[in-house]
Structures are given as structure tokens and as C-alpha cells.
Design a protein around this motif. Sequence first.
Motif, PDB file in Angstrom:
ATOM      1  N   PHE A  14       0.822  -1.206   0.000  1.00 14.62           N
ATOM      2  CA  PHE A  14       0.000   0.000   0.000  1.00 14.62           C
ATOM      3  C   PHE A  14       0.864   1.268   0.000  1.00 14.62           C
ATOM      4  CE2 PHE A  14      -2.889  -3.273   1.143  1.00 14.62           C
ATOM      5  CZ  PHE A  14      -4.058  -2.920   0.507  1.00 14.62           C
ATOM      6  N   LYS A  15       2.119   1.093  -0.397  1.00 10.85           N
ATOM      7  CA  LYS A  15       3.001   2.242  -0.623  1.00 10.85           C
ATOM      8  C   LYS A  15       3.148   3.087   0.639  1.00 10.85           C
ATOM      9  CE  LYS A  15       3.367   5.995  -3.890  1.00 10.85           C
ATOM     10  NZ  LYS A  15       2.522   6.846  -4.728  1.00 10.85           N
ATOM     11  N   LEU A  16       3.226   2.406   1.773  1.00  7.77           N
ATOM     12  CA  LEU A  16       3.382   3.105   3.050  1.00  7.77           C
ATOM     13  C   LEU A  16       4.780   2.855   3.584  1.00  7.77           C
ATOM     14  CD1 LEU A  16       0.028   1.948   4.666  1.00  7.77           C
ATOM     15  CD2 LEU A  16       0.510   4.243   3.840  1.00  7.77           C
ATOM     16  N   ASN A  17       5.319   3.851   4.264  1.00  6.84           N
ATOM     17  CA  ASN A  17       6.621   3.642   4.891  1.00  6.84           C
ATOM     18  C   ASN A  17       6.461   3.142   6.312  1.00  6.84           C
ATOM     19  OD1 ASN A  17       9.462   3.727   4.954  1.00  6.84           O
ATOM     20  ND2 ASN A  17       9.386   5.649   6.104  1.00  6.84           N
ATOM     21  N   PHE A  36      -4.324   3.948  -2.410  1.00  7.45           N
ATOM     22  CA  PHE A  36      -2.891   3.679  -2.239  1.00  7.45           C
ATOM     23  C   PHE A  36      -2.480   2.435  -3.028  1.00  7.45           C
ATOM     24  CE2 PHE A  36      -3.148   5.550   2.309  1.00  7.45           C
ATOM     25  CZ  PHE A  36      -3.376   6.798   1.760  1.00  7.45           C
ATOM     26  N   GLU A  37      -3.360   1.444  -3.001  1.00  7.70           N
ATOM     27  CA  GLU A  37      -3.041   0.203  -3.712  1.00  7.70           C
ATOM     28  C   GLU A  37      -2.945   0.474  -5.212  1.00  7.70           C
ATOM     29  OE1 GLU A  37      -6.053  -2.821  -3.714  1.00  7.70           O
ATOM     30  OE2 GLU A  37      -4.575  -4.437  -3.720  1.00  7.70           O
ATOM     31  N   LYS A  85       1.272   1.038  -9.854  1.00  3.37           N
ATOM     32  CA  LYS A  85       1.962   1.712 -10.956  1.00  3.37           C
ATOM     33  C   LYS A  85       3.475   1.688 -10.779  1.00  3.37           C
ATOM     34  CE  LYS A  85      -1.844   4.881 -11.959  1.00  3.37           C
ATOM     35  NZ  LYS A  85      -2.321   6.265 -11.830  1.00  3.37           N
ATOM     36  N   LEU A  86       3.906   1.192  -9.639  1.00  2.00           N
ATOM     37  CA  LEU A  86       5.342   1.109  -9.370  1.00  2.00           C
ATOM     38  C   LEU A  86       5.801  -0.337  -9.494  1.00  2.00           C
ATOM     39  CD1 LEU A  86       5.603   3.367  -6.181  1.00  2.00           C
ATOM     40  CD2 LEU A  86       5.613   4.044  -8.577  1.00  2.00           C
ATOM     41  N   PHE A  87       6.962  -0.519 -10.057  1.00  2.00           N
ATOM     42  CA  PHE A  87       7.524  -1.867 -10.186  1.00  2.00           C
ATOM     43  C   PHE A  87       8.875  -1.899  -9.495  1.00  2.00           C
ATOM     44  CE2 PHE A  87       4.436  -1.557 -13.514  1.00  2.00           C
ATOM     45  CZ  PHE A  87       3.849  -2.807 -13.522  1.00  2.00           C
TER      46      PHE A  87
END
Lengths: 176, 250
Positions: free
Chosen positions: A151-154, B131-132, B137-139
Motif C-alpha cells: 500500500f506504498k506506506l513507509n 494507495f493500492e 503503478k510502481l515496479f
Amino acid sequence: MNLADELEAVLFAADAPASLEILAAALNYSEGQIAQGLEVLEARLEAKGGLQLVQIGGGYQLSTKPEYADSVARFLKPRPQRLSRSQLEVLAIVAYKQPVTLAEVDTIRGVQSDYGLRLLVERQLIEEVGRKMTPGRPLLYGTTDRFLHQFKLNSLEQLPPLTEDGKADLGKFNVL
Amino acid sequence: MRNELAKFSVSPPCVTALGVVAPPPIQVESDTFSGPLALLFEFVRDRRVNLLDIPLAPVCESYFLYLLSSDRSNLDESAAALVALAYLIERKAWAMLPAPEEEPIEVEEGAALGEGCIGDYQFAIAALTEFEAERLKLFFRPEGAFPSIPPEIINHEIDHLAAAFAAILGRAEPSPFETVHRARRSLASMMKSVLDAISHEYRSLEQIIPAPFTREDAVYWFLAILELIRLGSARLRLDDGNVHFARAAA
């Protein structure tokens, strides 16, 4: 050989987020020097190239830039693994109320959640973190590092806060 | 004073309707209870009096006086009184123990975060969905991109390993037809067999595998020895173009 180049090489080879501590130990620099080097690298990558520096899952990692997502996806042909609505509900409850028991998740959702919980455990997004000291000693669940990464969280602190009326303050969320 | 609180009177043994001998009529007097020992026993058993309010020492003293003055033949009655007294003393001892502290009701930190219903989480779920989508979109370099292959295997040409495998396959005998009902074997058990078969002396696969062996045996032996090399329990080296295997030093 400058530190930013060195960091770029290490992060390019790394297949998981690398923390400041690990990078400092591996490259024999102080954490402060590593942080400065990462800033230089981030600015450089932002200015040009197809990669970017991302602070994710408690560390730093290189990723492709979002604008090239379609190209990379056409090349890699990744299998979409989006979570279902019910799984997202369970995951949100676990993320915000962790450590939490299955019964507590059931109470909030109003339906049984054991299947969704098990799927999330299988996908390594949540895990058992202990047992609650109540009769029956039920298992407690919490989120994993993989959850942060997916979920692109740090860190969990970057979860959008729930205000009293339940609204999430999405504006405060930032990855880097 | 205490003797005034508990008195007894000698009388013939009292047998209840069920044929059980009742305790002697030791009279118990206190602010909360007045009556014979048998009645006190019943009231305590049925939780109709608070035993903490009734002094038991005078009752015990009366019991001793009763024993000294009563006929030795009233053993049943004496035993009944003793059982009743023992019961009362035990109950009172338990009652005098400090009560366990009630566990404080835990107020969880997240309690204010709308634990009432799933509706309180709708915005959070929407945020996680967003967020998901951003994350997709990132690899990143996939995990396990660099498997830990022992340098021994990397350094030796795969062709030599393939040649060694082909050599033992060439010598293998066909599998018997009755293998349908044979018990399945595991790689773990095979690895143990291989480990027992190899020594610190380097030998070829043909020297290690006991003959005769089937093609299936050959596959199992080869896989097992590769796994042992990966785990560091076995080693290999190239001698004149032939691969030789040995047990790794402890």
C-alpha cells in the motif's frame, strides 16, 4: 566514486527495502551521510531517468516511475491481484485497530470474517502477533511489512487518520 | 465469654430420616446466627448466612468439651460434628483469603477510532484502495531475484552436471511395473540415504549409487545430492571433466 552512485548501485541490486541502518553498515558511512546521499540520489533520479527513490516498508528502494507503468506492465505482464471489497474491509480494521482479534473484526463488520482473515494471512498482509489475555486467549492479528509495501506506506503512521466522524484525512498522506 | 457463645447439651444420638447421624446439638450464638451446629452447617452450605460474621473458635471449644464429656460410644455423632466443623473452617478460611483484584477494563487506544461499525472505516478503505492503485503503478525488483546458489554449482559448468546425470540414467534399469502400489518416497529420506552413502573421499555418481538402480532411483539420487550441495552438506569438484562428489567437512 561518490556516495550517491554507490547507493544507487546497492539499491538497484537490492530486492527489498533497505533501511538507513543497513545501508550505513554495508557502505561504512554514518546514517546522516547515508541520508544526505539518498537526498542527492533522489533529486538526481527525479530529474531524469525511468527510476525513482521510494521510501517504503521502513526503508528505501528503487522503483520504476509511475509514468512508465504501462510500458513495464506490457513487458512484465503482471497478474492483477487486487483485494476484494470484503478483504479490504478486514484489512482496514486490522490496520487501524491492531492488535485485534477475529471476534472484534466480526463485531465491527457484522459478518463473519474468518475467510477474509485467512486469505490476508496467506497473502502475508497480516499475521498473528500474539494472544489476547482474555478467556479463550484468542489470537491477535496485526499488519506486516508486506502490507506497508503493497500500500506504498513507509510506516503505519502514514495511514490516513480516522477523525471522530470517521473521515480519513487523505491530504496528510505522502510517500516521500 | 467464648464459652457463652457456643454451648452443648448431651443427649442421645440423633439419626436423620436418611439414616445419617446428625452432629451433636452444639449451640452456636452470635450476632448473626443463633441455633445448633447442624443448622449453621445447612445455612452456610446454602449461603444464607455470612460465615465471616460467626466466630468459630467457641464452636471448636464446645466441640472439645463435648468430646471430653460425651460417651465414647458416640463416635458417629462426634465424627459428624467434626465433619461439619471442618467444612465450616474450610469455608471460612477460603472466605478470609484476599479476593482477587478485578481486572481493569482495558480501554484500547483505538477505541475512539470508530469501532462501532464498518461504516466508520469507509474512508479508510477508500484511501487504502487509492494507495493500492498508486502502488500498482510502481515496479520493484522482485523478491528473491538473486537466489542463493552455491558458488560451487555456478563455477562448474552445467554441462558436466548434465553429463554425470546422463551417465547414471544410461545405466539405469527400467522401473518395474508393480510400482503403482509402492509407497511414495520423500526427497528428505533420499537425502539421508545419500548422506550415508557419500564420504569425505570424492567419488563419481556411478560409484556412489548402489547398483542395480532404476531411472527413478537415479533421478532421486541426483536431486538429493544437488539439494545436499545447496544445503552445504555435500561438495563437488571437477576431475578430468568428470564430476565427483563428497561429504562436506563438518
